[in-house]
Enzyme design. Sequence first.
Site, PDB file in Angstrom:
ATOM      1  N   GLY A  60       2.800  -4.788   8.811  1.00 50.86           N
ATOM      2  CA  GLY A  60       2.800  -3.343   8.975  1.00 50.86           C
ATOM      3  C   GLY A  60       1.600  -2.627   8.403  1.00 50.86           C
ATOM      4  N   CYS A 120       1.505  17.332 -23.993  1.00 53.85           N
ATOM      5  CA  CYS A 120       0.185  17.826 -24.394  1.00 53.85           C
ATOM      6  C   CYS A 120      -0.279  19.065 -23.640  1.00 53.85           C
ATOM      7  CB  CYS A 120      -0.861  16.717 -24.245  1.00 53.85           C
ATOM      8  SG  CYS A 120      -1.322  16.374 -22.523  1.00 53.85           S
ATOM      9  N   HIS A 147      -1.222   1.406  -4.570  1.00 55.60           N
ATOM     10  CA  HIS A 147      -1.633   2.816  -4.605  1.00 55.60           C
ATOM     11  C   HIS A 147      -0.700   3.669  -5.455  1.00 55.60           C
ATOM     12  CE1 HIS A 147      -3.710   1.986  -0.481  1.00 55.60           C
ATOM     13  NE2 HIS A 147      -4.451   1.610  -1.517  1.00 55.60           N
ATOM     14  N   GLN A 179       0.826  -1.202   0.000  1.00 50.65           N
ATOM     15  CA  GLN A 179       0.000   0.000   0.000  1.00 50.65           C
ATOM     16  C   GLN A 179       0.863   1.256   0.000  1.00 50.65           C
ATOM     17  OE1 GLN A 179      -2.041  -1.997   3.561  1.00 50.65           O
ATOM     18  NE2 GLN A 179      -3.551  -0.499   2.918  1.00 50.65           N
ATOM     19  N   VAL A 202       3.649   4.110  -1.085  1.00 45.88           N
ATOM     20  CA  VAL A 202       3.968   4.803  -2.337  1.00 45.88           C
ATOM     21  C   VAL A 202       5.409   5.308  -2.332  1.00 45.88           C
ATOM     22  CG1 VAL A 202       1.565   5.467  -2.708  1.00 45.88           C
ATOM     23  CG2 VAL A 202       3.077   7.029  -1.458  1.00 45.88           C
ATOM     24  N   CYS A 226       2.311  19.231 -18.667  1.00 42.54           N
ATOM     25  CA  CYS A 226       2.879  18.126 -19.427  1.00 42.54           C
ATOM     26  C   CYS A 226       3.607  18.657 -20.657  1.00 42.54           C
ATOM     27  CB  CYS A 226       1.763  17.174 -19.846  1.00 42.54           C
ATOM     28  SG  CYS A 226       2.288  15.840 -20.953  1.00 42.54           S
TER      29      CYS A 226
END
Length: 315
Positions: free
Chosen positions: A261, A224, A162, A144, A146, A221
């Site tokens: 954890g 685009c 995630h 989980q 990141v 970006c």
Amino acid sequence: MCAQMMTTWRHVPRYLVTRRGASSSACAGAINFVPTSRSIEPSDLERIQDFVSRARCLFVITGAGLSTESGIPDYRSEGVGLYARTDRRPMQHVEFLRSAKSRQRYWARNYMGWPQFSSHKPNSAHLALRDWEAQGKVHWLVTQNVDALHSKAGHQRLTELHGCTHRVVCLGCGVLSPREDLQRRFTEMNPGWAAEAGSVAPDGDVFLEDEQVQHFRVPSCQSCGGILKPEVTFFGDSVNRSTVQFVHERLAESDAVFVAGSSLQVYSAYRFLLAASERPIPVAILNIGATRADHMAELRVSARCGEVLPVIQPC
């Protein structure tokens, strides 16, 4: 690798993270983010060893409690989590999408916190799980977190449920890019900008007042001109369906579940405990404090992951 595995693996795209030198001990100051716990009883160690030894295809779920010993705070730990220490709350998905000011505030805070957050190293628990994988014990690991610490440790059979803060996605064209590239663009666009920041939060940002960020410039970006977002699941968003299906398939190939954890309060991970209970697949939980799935576990131990995992033999 599991003898019964017949699946042709479908790659779940993720940017490779540069592996830094790993540390087998908690970083200096990390203990401030680890809840108080008693030393594990020898009998509990024996029970965990027996559980791991009996498993042939182990499905592992990890959460923030694995990374607190690397110096990264979590949200929910009693007394030391972000919710207990401050009234701050994480960025909401809808807020990020709807408000340019919220995105400016988020990225300014993230820009300030990134040098410290990105420098964290795997601890002894990450390295132990990597060794379990290398010796064929771990069939699949779902995190989980990141923070990319499993990738830095060298895990290959890994799903970052995630997402990962080390990647940036364009909401317009979907192009992925390394977070380090965006850090350089921030610096180039904000040459005279500086702010005094507080401590780093679980997802890498720091606390700044609104007036501190009002002149911070956020790039678009380069392909685009779209909105850039960390490639993570913000609160209020949902995990990609194909990722969830992929993880369910890996769970179906496993013969035991080991949680390390995580309080499993978030449904995105808890759903896999529900699926394990229905099959049924035996579950063991190693976490400081109660979890949402304690009633499903045949083994439940409250202790630090860094104290326990390195001494368990994946035989």
